[in-house]
Design a protein around this motif. Structure first.
Motif, PDB file in Angstrom:
ATOM      1  N   LEU A 166       0.795  -1.234   0.000  1.00 59.26           N
ATOM      2  CA  LEU A 166       0.000   0.000   0.000  1.00 59.26           C
ATOM      3  C   LEU A 166       0.826   1.282   0.000  1.00 59.26           C
ATOM      4  O   LEU A 166       0.416   2.292  -0.551  1.00 59.26           O
ATOM      5  CB  LEU A 166      -0.910   0.022   1.235  1.00 59.26           C
ATOM      6  N   TYR A 167       1.990   1.267   0.647  1.00 57.83           N
ATOM      7  CA  TYR A 167       2.766   2.497   0.853  1.00 57.83           C
ATOM      8  C   TYR A 167       3.244   3.075  -0.482  1.00 57.83           C
ATOM      9  O   TYR A 167       3.998   2.422  -1.215  1.00 57.83           O
ATOM     10  CB  TYR A 167       3.954   2.187   1.768  1.00 57.83           C
ATOM     11  N   LEU A 168       2.813   4.295  -0.759  1.00 55.07           N
ATOM     12  CA  LEU A 168       3.142   4.903  -2.056  1.00 55.07           C
ATOM     13  C   LEU A 168       4.602   5.339  -2.172  1.00 55.07           C
ATOM     14  O   LEU A 168       5.132   5.472  -3.277  1.00 55.07           O
ATOM     15  CB  LEU A 168       2.236   6.117  -2.282  1.00 55.07           C
ATOM     16  N   PHE A 241      15.155  10.369   1.718  1.00 60.20           N
ATOM     17  CA  PHE A 241      14.254   9.866   2.750  1.00 60.20           C
ATOM     18  C   PHE A 241      12.932  10.589   2.716  1.00 60.20           C
ATOM     19  O   PHE A 241      12.883  11.789   2.485  1.00 60.20           O
ATOM     20  CB  PHE A 241      14.883  10.105   4.126  1.00 60.20           C
ATOM     21  N   SER A 242      11.863   9.863   3.001  1.00 55.64           N
ATOM     22  CA  SER A 242      10.583  10.522   3.268  1.00 55.64           C
ATOM     23  C   SER A 242       9.840   9.667   4.282  1.00 55.64           C
ATOM     24  O   SER A 242      10.324   8.619   4.701  1.00 55.64           O
ATOM     25  CB  SER A 242       9.769  10.695   1.978  1.00 55.64           C
ATOM     26  N   GLY A 243       8.669  10.127   4.680  1.00 52.14           N
ATOM     27  CA  GLY A 243       7.815   9.320   5.542  1.00 52.14           C
ATOM     28  C   GLY A 243       7.700   9.819   6.956  1.00 52.14           C
ATOM     29  O   GLY A 243       6.690   9.593   7.613  1.00 52.14           O
ATOM     30  N   ASN A 335      -1.922  18.978   8.430  1.00 50.59           N
ATOM     31  CA  ASN A 335      -1.814  18.820   9.887  1.00 50.59           C
ATOM     32  C   ASN A 335      -0.390  18.669  10.369  1.00 50.59           C
ATOM     33  O   ASN A 335      -0.154  18.205  11.482  1.00 50.59           O
ATOM     34  CB  ASN A 335      -2.616  17.606  10.354  1.00 50.59           C
ATOM     35  N   ASP A 336       0.575  19.012   9.532  1.00 50.79           N
ATOM     36  CA  ASP A 336       1.989  18.988   9.934  1.00 50.79           C
ATOM     37  C   ASP A 336       2.422  20.395  10.329  1.00 50.79           C
ATOM     38  O   ASP A 336       1.666  21.359  10.181  1.00 50.79           O
ATOM     39  CB  ASP A 336       2.850  18.497   8.761  1.00 50.79           C
ATOM     40  N   LEU A 337       3.653  20.488  10.819  1.00 52.85           N
ATOM     41  CA  LEU A 337       4.194  21.796  11.191  1.00 52.85           C
ATOM     42  C   LEU A 337       5.544  22.025  10.540  1.00 52.85           C
ATOM     43  O   LEU A 337       6.364  21.109  10.442  1.00 52.85           O
ATOM     44  CB  LEU A 337       4.368  21.887  12.705  1.00 52.85           C
TER      45      LEU A 337
END
Ligand code: 8LE
Length: 466
Positions: A166-168, A241-243, A335-337
């Motif tokens: 599932l993880y894009l 990197f991401s996530g 909803n992130d900062l």
């Protein structure tokens, strides 16, 4: 104006055989280095086009904007665009419950859908992401362009060490590397014994590029060291990197750089926003993340009003697709900062920048006795402390009427020297955070390591239970 912007059109179709001049640091030299005001003017026209497309192809957007009393033709300035109500994850869940499986914000014919991905969250109903066939090509092109900016080139081997299914993130990295004419190893992650096999494959293949979550890279380094292999022998050049936060958390970034001897690149917005690498550092501007504003329109907004904050300010990212036709997101609330700035970037790209990356989610911020603590601050502090064992846990608990924060950190020191560590790291952390902390130590390699995104906070307070 737009005629001079390379391959700028909506609906978008990139020339699949295009590759830049091998000596150019840019994929699209003009689009990446043009006067930002001129770029913004083209983006404003595009925002209207995307909104027109979405309001004629989806009842979700049409109804939402009718209720707000606005229509695409009204968007003649960015001030007007900031009045467009944001889309929330909750709305998408409701839309998919009422119009299964993709919701009434699917703007293309269902026969166009080429890939289905989804949220991997363990709580609540999952959300399905439908990606159009042509969108997938456009995503590949855009992210190949960003990988080029990171310094990867055709013929490089790229090792993808994150979850598939599932993880894009993994699929997005893979398709980008394929479009760049790299050799891709879709290794994955998460199965029993896989990390130790990754060490073997990395040592054998010596890839130039590597994609994962930052916590997984640290885990991989630990496993390599246990097997007496120096991760520097993998010969990696670019690790992207991401996530989750990490690649922009100074001590985490340094730990990865020191372990692997590679350039660390932070990227990533949200899976819904794929091409999610539209926020990404580059080889010439390796710190923070640049906002590639001609791919996705990124705004940093006041979380109460969803109006943009001035450069220099802190807020929550709000994202808008400029090219997606399947499920275009128009003002998706993250909803992130983060904090954004506009300055001269050493790589020459004229994009705004998130100098500290995305620090975390608003929901994950710990409110304790009137202070706000980001879990990433605890990570940042501990990773810089001598004798830290590499992992920790944060427990927030209510004792009587008081909230208490307990940090349990691993240490490499033997039992007899624990109290010295607890004293030193505990008081240091307390003054770094400005809140009282109960600090405990445990043996190294006893807390759970993340195979994907780390979850270090255990909130035991009733009122914050979700
Ligand atoms: C700080 C972007 C992708 C595909 O890697 C991903 O993780 O998407 P997903 O699963 O929809 O999760 C998105 C959330 O992960 C964001 O809202 C943010 O909280 C976090 N995240 C993703 N990339 C970063 C990040 N947080 N820095 C990042 N580079």
């Amino acid at each position: 104006m737009s005629a001079r912007m390379e391959e700028w059109a909506f609906p978008t179709r990139y020339d699949q055989s295009y590759l830049p001049d091998p000596d150019s640091p840019y994929w699209f030299p003009h689009r990446e280095t043009m006067d930002p005001e001129e770029r913004n003017a083209a983006v404003l026209v595009r925002l209207r086009e995307v909104m027109e497309y979405a309001s004629t192809t989806s009842s979700f957007y049409k109804d939402k904007w009718d209720a707000a009393g606005l229509e695409p033709a009204d968007i003649t300035s960015f001030e007007a665009f900031e009045q467009v109500p944001v889309v929330t994850k909750q709305e998408m869940r409701e839309s998919q419950a009422n119009h299964p499986p993709f919701g009434d914000y699917l703007c293309c014919d269902p026969s166009e859908v080429h890939h289905i991905h989804g949220t991997s969250g363990t709580t609540g109903a999952p959300t399905a992401f439908a990606l159009g066939r042509r969108d997938w090509e456009v995503i590949a092109d855009n992210q190949a362009r960003i990988l080029w900016g990171m310094g990867l080139r055709p013929g490089d081997t790229v090792f993808v060490a994150a979850l598939f299914s599932l993880y894009l993130g993994s699929w997005g990295a893979m398709t980008a590397a394929e479009r760049l004419r790299c050799r891709v190893l879709p290794f994955g992650a998460g199965a029993q014994g896989m990390t130790s096999r990754a060490v073997t494959w990395l040592a054998r293949l010596k890839p130039a590029g590597f994609y994962a979550t930052p916590s997984y890279a640290l885990r991989l380094a630990e496993v390599a060291e246990k097997e007496k292999i120096d991760p520097r022998e993998f010969g990696l050049k670019v690790m992207f990197f991401s996530g989750e936060p990490g690649a922009s958390v100074p001590t985490v970034r340094k730990a990865i750089e020191d372990a692997f001897g590679a350039t660390v690149i932070d990227c990533g917005t949200m899976a819904e926003m794929t091409p999610f690498m539209s926020a990404s550092a580059t080889a010439g501007t390796p710190d923070g993340m640049l906002l590639w504003q001609d791919i996705v329109w990124h705004e940093v907004c006041d979380p109460g009003t969803f109006r943009t904050v001035p450069y220099g300010g802190e807020g929550t990212p709000v994202y808008t697709h400029l090219e997606r036709t399947s499920q275009p997101m128009i003002r998706l609330a993250s909803n992130d900062l983060t904090r954004w700035v506009m300055e001269d970037n050493p790589c020459g790209r004229t994009y705004p920048k998130l100098p500290d990356g995305v620090y975390g989610r608003i929901d994950d911020m710990i409110h304790i006795r009137g202070e706000n603590v980001y879990p990433t601050e605890v990570d940042n502090y501990l990773r810089g402390v001598a004798d830290y064992g590499g992992e920790h846990q944060i427990v927030v608990r209510r004792t009587g009427s008081m909230d208490e924060m307990i940090v349990r950190a691993e240490t490499t020191l033997p039992e007899g020297r624990r109290s010295e560590f607890e004293q030193r790291a505990g008081s240091g952390l307390q003054s770094f955070l400005g809140v009282r902390v109960t600090f405990e130590s445990v043996d190294a390699n006893t807390l759970e390591r993340a195979e994907h995104k780390s979850r270090r906070v255990v909130d035991e307070r009733e009122h914050t239970k979700r």
